[in-house]
Scaffold this active site. Structure first.
Site, short mmCIF file in Angstrom:
data_model
loop_
_atom_site.label_atom_id
_atom_site.label_comp_id
_atom_site.label_asym_id
_atom_site.label_seq_id
_atom_site.Cartn_x
_atom_site.Cartn_y
_atom_site.Cartn_z
N GLY A 273 39.32 32.49 23.93
CA GLY A 273 40.40 33.46 23.81
C GLY A 273 40.84 33.94 25.18
N SER A 274 41.19 35.21 25.25
CA SER A 274 41.76 35.73 26.49
C SER A 274 40.79 35.78 27.65
CB SER A 274 42.32 37.14 26.25
OG SER A 274 43.27 37.08 25.22
N THR A 275 39.48 35.63 27.37
CA THR A 275 38.54 35.61 28.50
C THR A 275 38.78 34.37 29.35
OG1 THR A 275 36.88 34.47 27.15
CG2 THR A 275 36.74 36.87 27.24
N PHE A 276 39.59 33.44 28.84
CA PHE A 276 39.88 32.21 29.57
C PHE A 276 41.03 32.40 30.55
CE2 PHE A 276 41.55 27.79 29.84
CZ PHE A 276 40.39 27.12 30.15
#
Lengths: 382, 647
Positions: free
Chosen positions: B326-329
Site C-alpha cells: 500500500g502507501s508504505t511503498f
C-alpha cells in the site's frame, strides 16, 4: 602253575581287600571330581548352591557305593549279570509304557519316591551281560556268525529301547561300548572292517544322494548336517550353542580368563553350562592349561584302569573292566569333541565333572566293578 | 565255563593285544582333541577373545544436553526442564497390578495410562524398565519416593525435556523441538547416531531447526556389559557427550512480550529492528501458539483448533506473510523519481482526486482531491495522484530497481522457517506468470504499493531502516553462538543523495507530526521520542457494487476477512533514528486507524525499554491510552530476570 605257587598266591579276604584296591585310580577319580566341584562353584557365580553342594554329596555316596561294590566278590557280579540285564530291559520297557516325560523325552520312571533313569542303569548291565556272555562262550566260537549275532542282539535290545525315548547320546554310548567290547573279546577283524566299510559307504551314499532324485534324507536333515559342519551358516539357530561354546573355549587362550572370570559362562551365553557344556567353562576360565590338565588326568585314569584289565584273574573281570574303560573313554571324548565342534551335539555329560546324579552314580558303580575285578584276583602274600 | 590254563592264557593274550590296539586308537583320538584345543585356544585365541567381547559389550549413547536460547539480555527463551517420570521393573515389582493400584492413589493416572503401562510391562523382558507416567510434578514424585517401600519395582527418574518459558511470545521465532521423523532421517546423508536414541528430539521449525547443529551437541557413550538375553550387568566406562552450544538472539524478550500483548486479539505482525545494526529487537506474529504443546506431542483437537483458526496462529506473518505494501511503498516511488531526476523538492502536482490513464480512471483515496502537492506533502498526506504521475515518468523498471535497493523483494537469510521473498513485479514476471504484457496501469498500481507488489513485514522494516540510515541494513536474529559474538560489519552505504533522503524523511516526519499527516492522531509529543512514519492501507477486495448499493461504504461494515490490511512503518527518534518498525494488521481496515496506533506504542516501548510513558501521548488521548495500557499490563508476562544469570 605248581602247587607251591598256588599256595603262595591267594585271594585277599576281609579287611586286606582295602590294601589291594587300585588306589592310584581312586585318587585320580577324586582329583577329577574336585575339578568338577570347582567349575560348578564357578558357574553358580561363586556359590556352593545350586550345583556344587549336591554334586559333592552325590560323589560321596558314589564313592561309598564304589567301595561296597569293590569289596563284593566278583563271582557274585558274574552270577547276577543275566538277571541285572533282564531287569534293566524290563525297566526300559516300563519307561516305554509308564515313563515320565521331561524336556521332550521320556526317560524317567517314577517308582514311589525314587526317580529312576533306566537308560543309565542299562550302560552297566549291558557291560556285565556282554562280559558274562563272552566269559561263558567257548573261545573258538567267538567269531562264529551265530554267536556274533547273539552278542549284537544283547546290545541292540537296550539300544533300540533307549533310542525310542529318544536319547541319541546314551544309545550311541551303549552300542559303541558294546561293539568295542566285542572287539576286545576277540571277535574277528573282518566283521569290523566290513562294518566300518559299510558305514563309510553309507554316509557317502547319503551325502552323494543330496539333490538327486533318490535323495535318502529329508531336506531339513541335510540342513542339520550343514549346521553341524559349519555353525556359521545359522549362528542364531541350530549353530548358536556350538558357536558360543567355541567362542568361550577360544577366548580362554593359554591360561584362561581367570577362575570365575569367564564372560561367556557368567553372562549366560553358554548353553547347559553346568552339565554337558561345563568343559567350555573350564576351558574359558582355566585356558589351554586347565583343559589339557583335565585331559591328562583322564589319560591317567585310562592307564591305571587298563592295568586292572591286564592283570585281572578272569576273562569276565578283564572284559568287564575293559568295558568300563571304553564307556568312560567314550563319555569324555564324545563330550569334548561335541563342545569343540568336532561332533554333533548329543547329550553326553563330561564324566565326573558335569552336574548330574544318574551319570555320576553309574560311573561310580562301573569303577566299583572294575575295582572288584582288581581286588579279587590271587596275588602273592606280602 | 571252566577253561583250560592254555585257553585262559590265550584269552588273556588276545585281550591284551586288542587293548593295545584300542589304546593306540584312544591316544590318537585324544591327540586329535588336544590338537583341536590348541588350535582354538592358542592359534585362534585372539579372534575368539574379540568375539567374546563383542558378545558381552554393548554401546549405549548418552543424549547430549541441548543448548539454551537466550534473548539479548540473557533472558531464557528455550531451556531444558527437569522432567520427572516413574518407571517400573516387572521382576522387582512382583505383583504388578497391586503396585499399579497403590500408585494410582498417589499419582493422577488414567485408565488408559495404566492399560498402556501394563501392556508395555508384559511385552518387555522382566528386567526392562517401563515408563508408567511422565511429566509429574515434584509433589507427586516426592509422594512416590516417600512410599517407596510399598511400591516395589517403582523408581522415580529424572530426565530433561525442552521447555519454552515465554510460551507463545517466541513461538514463531524459536520454533519447537519434536521427535525425529522418518523424513528427518531421510533428509540427512549421514544421520547422527544420536538421532536413533528413543524419544530424542530435534528442532522442527524456527531457530530450533535452523541452529540444530549448534544446539544439539554430540552424544556421549557408555559401554555396558550385557548377558545373553540383553540384561545390563554393569557399566564398563562412560564418555560424556558435549552439550549443545547456547544461542543468543538479538531479540529483546521484554519488548517482544509487550508487542505480543499489544497485538492481542489481532491477526497482525510487528517487526522492530535496530536501525543501525539490523538486529531484530522484536519480530512478532499474532496470534502465537504454545510451543510446549508440540514438545509433549500435541493432541489432535488442539492441533485442529490451531489449523482451523481464521487468524492462522501457526503462520509466521512477519516473514511468511506477503502483503501489498500500500502507501508504505510510496517512499520507493518517490526515491525512484528523485534518483531518476524526474522531479525535485519543489515541483507540484495537482490532485483532482483522480487521474485518467489510457482510458481508465485511477482514483486518489481522497475522492475530493488533495490540490497541489509537492513530494513532502504527497508523502505526508499520502496523495495517490502525485505518485501516479511519478510512476508514469519513471516506469516500472526503475521503481523495481529502487525497491530492491531499499530491501524489498529480497529473501533474507534468517534462521526462521519458510522466509518469503515478496515480489517486485517485472515485465518478464507478468509475461511468464500471467501470459500478459505489462500495462501502464500495472505501473500505476505498483506506484502506490497495490497490484502485484508483495512485501513481508520484515522487508518493510528493512526498508524503513535503510531510509533512516542510507545504509544497506540487513536483518540479523542471532547475536552469539556458544558464547561467541558473531561479527556484524557495518552495512554498506546505499549511495542515495542525502538531500533526497532528507526529503523522504521529512515527508514521513510530517505524516506523523503535521496536522494534515495521515498518522497525526498517532503522533508522539515528547521530542526525544518523536517518530517519522508512513501509513498504508492495502486493498484485499474492492467493495462490490452490490455491497455499495446495500449501503456499505466503510470498512467497518464489511466482514472481517474482506477488510483492507492496515500497515504502518516508522523510524524513531525522528532526528537520530535508532529503531525501525513495521506493523501489518491483517484486515485491520486502515493504516492510520489500525496500524499507526500500534506502531506508536511499539516505538515508545522500544525507546523506553519497557512501558510507553503516558507523557509521550497527546494530552486529549491520555485517558484513553491509560485505560488501554492498564489492560495491556495485565497481559504482560513477568519476565524471569534471574534468567540473566544463566547467560
Amino acid at each position: 602253575m605248581s602247587y607251591l605257587e598256588y599256595n603262595v598266591k591267594r585271594m585277599p579276604t576281609g579287611l586286606s581287600k582295602v590294601l589291594h584296591l587300585n588306589w592310584p585310580l581312586v585318587l585320580l577319580i577324586v582329583a577329577v571330581a574336585c575339578m568338577g566341584f570347582l567349575m560348578l562353584y564357578s558357574v553358580a557365580g561363586g556359590a556352593m548352591r545350586p550345583w556344587a553342594d549336591p554334586q559333592m554329596k552325590r560323589f560321596a555316596v558314589g564313592l561309598g557305593l564304589m567301595f561296597a561294590i569293590a569289596f563284593t566278590p566278583l563271582w557274585f557280579w558274574r552270577s547276577i549279570a543275566g538277571v541285572a540285564y533282564a531287569v534293566s530291559v524290563l525297566l526300559l520297557l516300563g519307561v516305554e509304557f509308564f515313563g515320565t516325560v521331561g524336556m521332550g523325552a521320556k526317560r524317567w520312571l517314577e517308582l514311589g519316591p525314587i526317580r529312576l533313569q533306566p537308560s543309565e542303569l542299562a550302560k552297566i548291565t549291558l557291560l556285565m551281560a556282554l562280559a558274562a556272555y563272552y566269559d561263558w562262550l567257548d573261545l573258538k566260537r567267538t567269531s562264529h556268525p551265530l554267536w556274533v549275532f547273539l552278542a549284537l542282539l544283547i546290545i541292540m535290545i537296550p539300544t533300540l529301547l533307549v533310542l525310542r525315548q529318544p536319547d541319541l547320546g546314551t544309545a550311541l554310548l551303549l552300542s559303541g561300548g558294546g561293539v568295542i567290547l566285542m572287539f576286545i573279546a576277540g571277535v574277528s577283524w573282518i566283521y569290523f572292517a566290513v562294518a566300518i566299510g559299510a558305514g563309510v559307504g553309507g554316509v557317502s551314499l547319503v551325502l552323494a544322494s543330496r539333490g538327486t532324485e533318490w535323495q535318502i534324507l529329508r531336506d531339513y536333515q541335510y540342513r542339520r548336517i550343514d549346521a553341524f559342519l559349519d555353525p556359521g551358516i545359522d549362528p542364531l539357530g541350530a549353530g548358536y550353542h556350538i558357536t558360543q561354546a567355541k567362542i568361550a573355549m577360544g577366548s580362554g587362550g593359554w591360561s584362561g580368563r581367570g577362575f570365575m572370570e569367564g564372560t561367556q559362562s557368567r553372562l549366560n551365553f553358554l548353553p547347559e553350562k553346568h552339565t554337558d557344556f561345563i568343559f567350555t567353562t573350564l576351558a574359558e576360565e582355566l585356558g589351554f592349561v586347565g583343559a589339557a590338565t583335565l585331559l591328562f588326568l583322564y589319560l591317567l585314569i585310562l592307564v591305571f584302569a587298563g592295568y586292572t584289565v591286564l592283570r585281572a584273574a578272569t576273562r569276565f573281570g578283564s572284559l568287564l573292566a575293559a568295558g568300563v574303560i571304553v564307556t568312560f573313554f567314550l563319555y569324555f571324548s564324545v563330550n569334548m569333541a561335541m563342545v569343540m565342534g568336532l561332533l554333533p551335539v548329543v547329550g553326553v555329560p563330561l564324566p565326573l565333572v558335569s552336574y548330574g546324579g544318574s551319570a555320576m552314580l553309574v560311573l561310580m558303580i562301573g569303577f566299583g566293578l572294575l575295582q572288584s575285578a582288581h581286588v579279587h584276583c590271587p596275588r602273592t602274600r606280602s | 565255563m571252566k577253561r583250560s590254563p592254555k585257553e585262559e592264557t590265550d584269552s588273556a593274550r588276545l585281550i591284551t593285544r586288542r587293548m593295545l590296539v584300542l589304546g593306540g586308537l584312544k591316544l590318537g583320538a585324544m591327540g586329535a582333541l588336544v590338537w583341536r584345543m590348541q588350535d582354538m585356544q592358542l592359534r585362534q585365541s585372539d579372534q575368539f577373545r574379540l568375539l567374546a567381547e563383542e558378545n558381552r559389550i554393548n554401546m549405549r549413547l548418552i543424549p547430549p544436553t541441548r543448548g539454551l536460547i537466550h534473548d539479548r539480555n540473557g533472558v531464557l527463551i528455550a531451556g531444558n526442564e527437569q522432567n520427572y517420570r516413574i518407571v517400573i521393573v516387572r521382576e522387582d515389582a512382583g505383583d504388578v497390578d497391586m503396585v499399579f493400584d497403590r500408585l494410582r492413589k498417589l499419582v493422577d493416572l488414567s485408565d488408559e495410562d495404566i492399560a498402556r503401562a501394563r501392556r508395555d510391562v508384559m511385552r518387555n523382558r522382566p528386567f526392562v524398565p517401563v515408563t508408567v507416567a511422565e511429566r509429574l510434578s515434584w509433589e507427586e514424585v516426592a509422594r512416590v519416593a516417600a512410599n517407596a517401600p510399598a511400591l516395589p519395582g517403582i523408581t522415580p527418574e529424572v530426565g530433561l525435556s525442552r521447555h519454552y518459558p515465554l510460551f507463545e511470545d517466541m513461538s514463531h521465532v524459536v520454533g519447537y523441538v519434536g521427535p525425529v521423523s522418518e523424513r528427518d532421517l531421510e533428509a540427512l546423508e549421514v544421520p547422527d547416531p544420536v538421532l536413533q536414541i528413543p524419544r530424542f528430539q530435534i528442532g522442527k521449525i524456527g531457530v530450533e531447526r535452523a541452529h540444530e547443529d549448534n544446539l544439539r551437541g554430540s552424544a556421549g557413550s557408555r559401554r555396558i556389559e550385557v548377558n545373553a538375553v540383553g540384561r545390563v550387568m554393569r557399566e564398563l566406562d562412560r564418555v560424556e557427550g558435549t552439550p549443545g552450544q547456547n544461542v543468543q538472539l538479538t531479540l529483546d524478550a521484554r519488548l517482544q512480550n509487550f508487542v505480543q500483548a499489544r497485538l492481542h486479539g489481532e491477526s497482525a505482525a510487528v517487526v522492530v529492528m535496530d536501525a543501525a545494526s539490523g538486529d531484530l529487537l522484536a519480530i512478532s506474529s499474532s496470534p502465537g501458539f504454545d510451543p510446549n504443546l508440540f514438545v509433549r506431542g500435541i493432541s489432535v483437537p488442539d492441533y485442529r483448533a490451531l489449523l482451523e483458526d481464521p487468524y492462522r496462529p501457526l503462520a509466521d506473518k512477519t516473514v511468511q506473510g506477503m502483503y501489498p505494501p500500500g502507501s508504505t511503498f510510496k517512499m520507493v516511488t518517490a526515491l525512484a523519481a528523485l534518483d531518476a531526476g524526474e522531479t525535485n523538492a519543489n515541483e507540484r502536482v495537482f490532485c483532482p482526486g483522480h487521474m485518467d490513464i489510457s482510458g481508465h480512471r485511477f482514483h486518489c483515496w481522497r475522492r475530493g482531491g488533495h490540490g497541489r502537492m509537492n513530494l513532502v506533502s504527497a508523502l505526508s498526506e499520502s496523495c495517490d495522484v502525485y505518485f501516479y504521475e511519478m510512476a508514469l515518468r519513471v516506469g516500472i523498471d526503475r521503481i523495481n530497481a529502487m525497491s530492491e535497493r531499499l530491501g524489498l523483494g529480497i529473501r533474507y537469510d534468517l534462521p526462521m522457517s519458510a522466509v518469503a521473498s515478496g515480489l517486485n513485479p517485472t515485465r518478464e514476471w507478468k509475461q511468464a506468470r500471467r501470459g500478459q504484457a505489462w500495462l501502464v496501469g500495472d505501473t500505476v498500481n505498483a506506484s502506490i504499493g497495490q497490484g502485484f507488489v508483495l512485501t513481508t513485514p520484515l522487508q518493510l522494516a528493512v526498508m524503513t531502516a535503510r531510509l533512516a540510515t542510507n545504509r544497506a541494513i540487513l536483518p540479523r536474529l542471532v547475536r552469539a553462538v556458544g558464547g561467541e559474538e558473531l561479527a556484524n560489519a557495518e552495512a554498506m552505504s546505499l549511495d542515495l543523495r542525502p538531500e533526497w533522503l532528507a526529503l523522504i524523511r521529512r515527508g514521513m516526519a510530517e505524516c506523523t507530526n503535521h496536522a494534515r499527516g495521515t498518522a497525526y492522531s498517532s503522533r508522539i509529543v515528547t521530542a526525544e521520542h518523536r517518530h517519522a512514519g508512513k501509513t498504508g492501507t492495502s486493498q484485499v477486495f474492492s467493495i462490490t457494487r452490490a455491497e455499495r448499493e446495500a449501503g456499505i461504504r466503510r470498512q467497518e461494515d464489511l466482514p472481517w476477512n474482506r477488510r483492507n490490511h492496515a500497515l504502518f512503518v516508522a523510524f524513531a527518534p525522528e532526528d537520530a533514528p535508532r529503531i525501525a518498525v513495521s506493523v501489518v494488521v491483517e484486515h485491520g481496515g486502515g493504516g492510520s486507524s489500525a496500524a499507526a496506533p500500534i506502531g506508536r506504542d511499539v516505538v515508545l516501548a522500544a525507546l523506553n525499554d519497557g512501558m510507553p510513558p503516558l507523557s509521550a501521548y497527546p494530552a486529549p488521548q491520555r485517558n484513553r491510552i491509560e485505560t488501554q495500557m492498564r489492560e495491556l499490563s495485565a497481559r504482560l508476562r513477568p519476565l524471569d530476570r534471574d534468567g540473566v544469570d544463566q547467560a
